[in-house]
Design a protein around this motif. Structure first.
Motif, PDB file in Angstrom:
ATOM      1  N   ALA A  14     -33.458 -47.578  44.333  1.00  0.00           N
ATOM      2  CA  ALA A  14     -32.045 -47.696  43.953  1.00  0.00           C
ATOM      3  C   ALA A  14     -31.407 -46.340  43.699  1.00  0.00           C
ATOM      4  O   ALA A  14     -30.170 -46.227  43.608  1.00  0.00           O
ATOM      5  N   LEU A  15     -32.215 -45.299  43.576  1.00  0.00           N
ATOM      6  CA  LEU A  15     -31.706 -43.947  43.326  1.00  0.00           C
ATOM      7  C   LEU A  15     -31.262 -43.318  44.639  1.00  0.00           C
ATOM      8  O   LEU A  15     -32.062 -43.144  45.558  1.00  0.00           O
ATOM      9  N   VAL A  16     -29.988 -42.941  44.730  1.00  0.00           N
ATOM     10  CA  VAL A  16     -29.412 -42.428  45.972  1.00  0.00           C
ATOM     11  C   VAL A  16     -28.801 -41.055  45.736  1.00  0.00           C
ATOM     12  O   VAL A  16     -27.936 -40.879  44.868  1.00  0.00           O
ATOM     13  N   TRP A  17     -29.251 -40.074  46.491  1.00  0.00           N
ATOM     14  CA  TRP A  17     -28.706 -38.708  46.452  1.00  0.00           C
ATOM     15  C   TRP A  17     -27.423 -38.699  47.274  1.00  0.00           C
ATOM     16  O   TRP A  17     -27.439 -38.877  48.493  1.00  0.00           O
ATOM     17  N   ALA A  18     -26.274 -38.542  46.609  1.00  0.00           N
ATOM     18  CA  ALA A  18     -24.987 -38.709  47.277  1.00  0.00           C
ATOM     19  C   ALA A  18     -24.006 -37.623  46.850  1.00  0.00           C
ATOM     20  O   ALA A  18     -24.165 -36.986  45.801  1.00  0.00           O
ATOM     21  N   GLU A  19     -23.002 -37.430  47.671  1.00  0.00           N
ATOM     22  CA  GLU A  19     -21.942 -36.477  47.339  1.00  0.00           C
ATOM     23  C   GLU A  19     -20.954 -37.139  46.390  1.00  0.00           C
ATOM     24  O   GLU A  19     -20.498 -38.269  46.628  1.00  0.00           O
ATOM     25  N   VAL A  20     -20.639 -36.433  45.295  1.00  0.00           N
ATOM     26  CA  VAL A  20     -19.753 -36.964  44.256  1.00  0.00           C
ATOM     27  C   VAL A  20     -18.811 -35.847  43.799  1.00  0.00           C
ATOM     28  O   VAL A  20     -19.058 -34.672  44.081  1.00  0.00           O
ATOM     29  N   PRO A  21     -17.742 -36.181  43.075  1.00  0.00           N
ATOM     30  CA  PRO A  21     -16.830 -35.136  42.602  1.00  0.00           C
ATOM     31  C   PRO A  21     -17.501 -34.212  41.584  1.00  0.00           C
ATOM     32  O   PRO A  21     -18.354 -34.644  40.806  1.00  0.00           O
ATOM     33  N   ASP A  22     -17.103 -32.949  41.599  1.00  0.00           N
ATOM     34  CA  ASP A  22     -17.597 -32.006  40.593  1.00  0.00           C
ATOM     35  C   ASP A  22     -17.064 -32.386  39.214  1.00  0.00           C
ATOM     36  O   ASP A  22     -15.900 -32.775  39.081  1.00  0.00           O
ATOM     37  N   PRO A  23     -17.879 -32.245  38.170  1.00  0.00           N
ATOM     38  CA  PRO A  23     -17.358 -32.452  36.812  1.00  0.00           C
ATOM     39  C   PRO A  23     -16.486 -31.282  36.388  1.00  0.00           C
ATOM     40  O   PRO A  23     -16.646 -30.152  36.883  1.00  0.00           O
ATOM     41  N   VAL A  24     -15.581 -31.552  35.479  1.00  0.00           N
ATOM     42  CA  VAL A  24     -14.693 -30.516  34.937  1.00  0.00           C
ATOM     43  C   VAL A  24     -14.940 -30.439  33.432  1.00  0.00           C
ATOM     44  O   VAL A  24     -14.837 -31.450  32.734  1.00  0.00           O
TER      45      VAL A  24
END
Length: 329
Positions: A14-24
């Motif tokens: 269930a763990l998926v390495w994905a592109e996500v928004p950078d945190p601010v």
């Protein structure tokens, strides 16, 4: 950036390495470029859908990390871009970047590799807050540490020995017990073959353990109380053996003993900051002096976090399992 996401709860897959928004980073926060994180039981529970992050925390798993300060949020003092740090997190460690309240940052101790430093925040904060701030372990007392070969256990053995306590541990099998002995454990108990209540009584001439650090919960509750000394303190930090047990209040009263149960992840920021400050004051000097060290079983690329979870669930590891981001290479 990339992070380990959990689109649907389930097994390690269930763990998926994905592109996500950078945190601010917000007010009082620091943005850390993550080099490494570490795997904890809480991450497994989150993956399975049983342990959601606290409100406002990152949705990605990971309760600790090490890396470099990439940016400072408003109101942050005492840290600079480029500082090498490790941090206690409410979530978000399985990612290339994470925003951290500045009070939960620690400098990487002298002599510790940056990537290895991710093995320190959660275990040092958990052990110091429970064994010393709550249970008040003192020199000359006996402490029983369940799961002595775990990340928590390997750190608890070392810190207890550093303050002059006598250490008993439970672990499964001779290999794990041998590693506990190398770290300083005095009383070695194979929970698969031996009754820890009887073994502790024999080793203490019938007195029992002054402090017990327990990751098991309900399944050990009655036996833990029986293993306690008069004025003993039982600190429960895990529920691997269930959440509901029967407590013999008569035995507790007779021993004038105390039972405490704590978690770290959901505590208010002020409490976490106080714990981290205490760790920096009391534990960090022991690490820089070489008295205490992080114990790492293996490192795994963060994109392969599923494999790291399989290792943790197999309970074949000794110490911490670390996840390395591309920035570690």
């Amino acid at each position: 950036m990339h992070a380990i996401t959990i689109p649907e709860p389930g097994g390690p897959e269930a763990l998926v390495w994905a592109e996500v928004p950078d945190p601010v980073p917000g007010e009082g926060e620091v943005l850390v470029e993550v080099v490494s994180s570490a795997v904890n039981r809480a991450d497994v529970l989150q993956r399975q859908g049983f342990y959601n992050p606290p409100p406002g925390a990152s949705p990605y798993p990971g309760l600790e990390c090490a890396g470099r300060v990439a940016a400072l949020g408003p109101g942050v003092t005492g840290w600079s871009v480029g500082d090498e740090v490790c941090a206690l997190l409410a979530g978000g460690g399985y990612a290339e970047k994470v925003a951290v309240p500045s009070g939960q940052l620690l400098p990487v101790p002298a002599g510790v590799d940056l990537a290895v430093a991710a093995a320190l925040p959660e275990v040092t904060a958990t052990v110091w807050s429970n064994v010393f701030m709550v249970a008040h372990l003192r020199p000359g007392e006996t402490v029983l540490i369940h799961g002595g070969s775990s990340g928590i256990g390997t750190m608890a053995i070392q810190l207890a020995k550093a303050v002059g306590a006598r250490v008993a541990v439970t672990a499964g099998g001779p290999e794990k017990l041998a590693r506990c002995k190398e770290l300083g454990a005095d009383i070695l108990i194979d929970y698969r073959e031996q009754d820890f209540v009887e073994e502790v009584r024999q080793a203490t001439d019938g007195a029992g353990a002054d402090v017990i650090l327990d990751i098991v919960g309900a399944a050990y509750l009655d036996r833990n109380v029986r293993a306690l000394a008069v004025n003993g303190r039982l600190a429960i930090i895990g529920l691997q053996g269930g959440a509901k047990g029967e407590l013999n209040l008569g035995a507790l009263l007779t021993k004038r003993a105390a039972v405490t149960a704590t978690s770290l992840r959901g505590r208010p920021l002020a409490e976490k900051s106080a714990i981290i400050a205490a760790v920096r004051e009391h534990v960090w000097p022991l690490i820089t002096e070489g008295v205490v060290r992080p114990i790492v079983d293996r490192t795994v690329p963060m994109a392969d976090a599923a494999e790291a979870h399989r290792v943790l669930e197999s309970s074949t590891h000794i110490g911490k399992v670390l996840l390395l981001t591309p920035a570690a290479t």
